[in-house]
Design an enzyme around this catalytic site. Sequence first.
Site, PDB file in Angstrom:
ATOM      1  N   PHE A  11     -14.392  27.727  34.521  1.00 28.24           N
ATOM      2  CA  PHE A  11     -13.043  28.267  34.329  1.00 28.24           C
ATOM      3  C   PHE A  11     -11.769  27.359  35.185  1.00 28.24           C
ATOM      4  O   PHE A  11     -10.860  27.909  35.629  1.00 28.24           O
ATOM      5  CB  PHE A  11     -12.875  29.804  34.406  1.00 28.24           C
ATOM      6  N   ALA A  13      -9.385  23.413  34.537  1.00 25.56           N
ATOM      7  CA  ALA A  13      -8.315  23.102  33.585  1.00 25.56           C
ATOM      8  C   ALA A  13      -8.801  23.200  32.146  1.00 25.56           C
ATOM      9  O   ALA A  13      -7.864  23.752  31.490  1.00 25.56           O
ATOM     10  CB  ALA A  13      -7.713  21.616  33.881  1.00 25.56           C
ATOM     11  N   THR A  92     -18.011  23.400  32.693  1.00 30.18           N
ATOM     12  CA  THR A  92     -18.449  23.277  34.240  1.00 30.18           C
ATOM     13  C   THR A  92     -17.838  21.683  34.542  1.00 30.18           C
ATOM     14  O   THR A  92     -17.965  20.779  33.764  1.00 30.18           O
ATOM     15  CB  THR A  92     -19.510  23.790  34.634  1.00 30.18           C
ATOM     16  N   GLY A 203      -3.159  14.643  37.249  1.00 32.54           N
ATOM     17  CA  GLY A 203      -4.230  15.487  36.843  1.00 32.54           C
ATOM     18  C   GLY A 203      -5.369  14.917  35.883  1.00 32.54           C
ATOM     19  O   GLY A 203      -6.095  15.721  35.387  1.00 32.54           O
ATOM     20  N   ASP A 217     -16.706   6.528  34.384  1.00 34.98           N
ATOM     21  CA  ASP A 217     -16.568   7.300  33.680  1.00 34.98           C
ATOM     22  C   ASP A 217     -16.484   6.818  32.102  1.00 34.98           C
ATOM     23  O   ASP A 217     -16.890   7.311  31.143  1.00 34.98           O
ATOM     24  CB  ASP A 217     -15.013   8.026  33.631  1.00 34.98           C
ATOM     25  N   LYS A 221     -18.916   7.790  28.806  1.00 35.68           N
ATOM     26  CA  LYS A 221     -18.416   8.148  27.404  1.00 35.68           C
ATOM     27  C   LYS A 221     -18.864   7.033  26.183  1.00 35.68           C
ATOM     28  O   LYS A 221     -19.414   7.620  25.329  1.00 35.68           O
ATOM     29  CB  LYS A 221     -16.648   7.824  27.407  1.00 35.68           C
TER      30      LYS A 221
HETATM   31  N1  HSE Z   1     -10.594  10.769  34.257  1.00 36.10           N
HETATM   32  C1  HSE Z   1     -11.007  10.784  32.835  1.00 36.10           C
HETATM   33  C2  HSE Z   1      -9.560   9.805  32.194  1.00 36.10           C
HETATM   34  C3  HSE Z   1     -10.457  12.404  32.208  1.00 36.10           C
HETATM   35  O1  HSE Z   1      -8.987   9.280  33.035  1.00 36.10           O
HETATM   36  O2  HSE Z   1      -9.907   9.648  31.106  1.00 36.10           O
HETATM   37  C4  HSE Z   1     -11.079  12.498  30.892  1.00 36.10           C
HETATM   38  O3  HSE Z   1     -12.454  12.305  30.610  1.00 36.10           O
END
Ligand code: HSE
Length: 332
Positions: A11, A13, A92, A203, A217, A221
């Site tokens: 729970f 963002a 989560t 954020g 990251d 993806k």
């Molecule tokens: N940190 C990631 C970004 C958040 O900046 O795209 C979304 O997955």
Amino acid sequence: MKTIRLSIIGFGAVGQGVARTILSKKEILHKQGIDLRVIGISDSKGSEINVDGIDLKSALARKKQKGTIAKGNEGALDIIRDVEHEIVVEATPTNIKDGEPGLSNMLGAFDSGKHVITSNKGPLALYFSQLKESAEDNGVIFRYEATVGGAVPIFNLIHESLAGNRVMGIEGILNGTTNYILTRMAEERLTYELALKEAQELGIAETDPTYDVEGIDSACKLVILANSVFGQAATYRDVEVTGITKITPEALELASKNNYVVKLICEAGNGTLTVAPRLVPKKHPLAVGGTLNVASILTDLAGRITISGKGAGSIETASSILSDILYIVRNS
Ligand code: HSE
């Protein structure tokens, strides 16, 4: 009226964005004959369970006031396994070391016959084929639109709208933080440190921003996308990655003088997976600025299709999750 019972596991963002979206869309969904009822919410400190449906307004207010949803001690797996419902929304935080707790939550949901929708990249970047197989073995639906590109409906586009096409390659920008940093450094001559600080204030950066700036990251993806589209069984460790930490303001300035921008580009095709900074002409469709994400898909029938939008944000991510919820409502 078709009643669909959901749990929201996590729970933060994203989870709160889902609760807000279900609240704001309640009437319009009722008009379509759909009643979405949240029967359980959990965060790291505890949970709330109400089989008749949790009052989402007070749940959100309590979370804001006390920092937790906790009313009882039941954990995520107690809700997932023991409370009757149809869909688990697993939101989560991402953990790319072992995928937990998301991995156990998702496998537990499949084993107890529940559909899963997730925004959690970690388990999918590590165990995509195992998760897919578990969902298939248990005869349930597994949807993960929110894991890649935030609000951008990339999986829907490829699997539904472009159904029948062969995808030959995908390239794009899948990380908003690095795109924001590169844009601010190039356009406002901000230092790397200041631009990163701004991204954190927005954020959108990961809790550990090295995941963003080192390209991890993006790699997560890209691998989710490649596994889903090309049926690969790769993990994010199979991606060749170069981040943006070594890009200097001078390099960006030189690129700009020659009508180029530098972008952290993800590429999948011909069995290779790469994430690296590339020079992109300023007027090229991939040259989107700020926090935007973009994906360009090369297909045999439709040719090249490019889609762009917000890659992060509470309500934007909830948009993808709601679309997955409605897919399950219509297809189960
Ligand atoms: N940190 C990631 C970004 C958040 O900046 O795209 C979304 O997955």
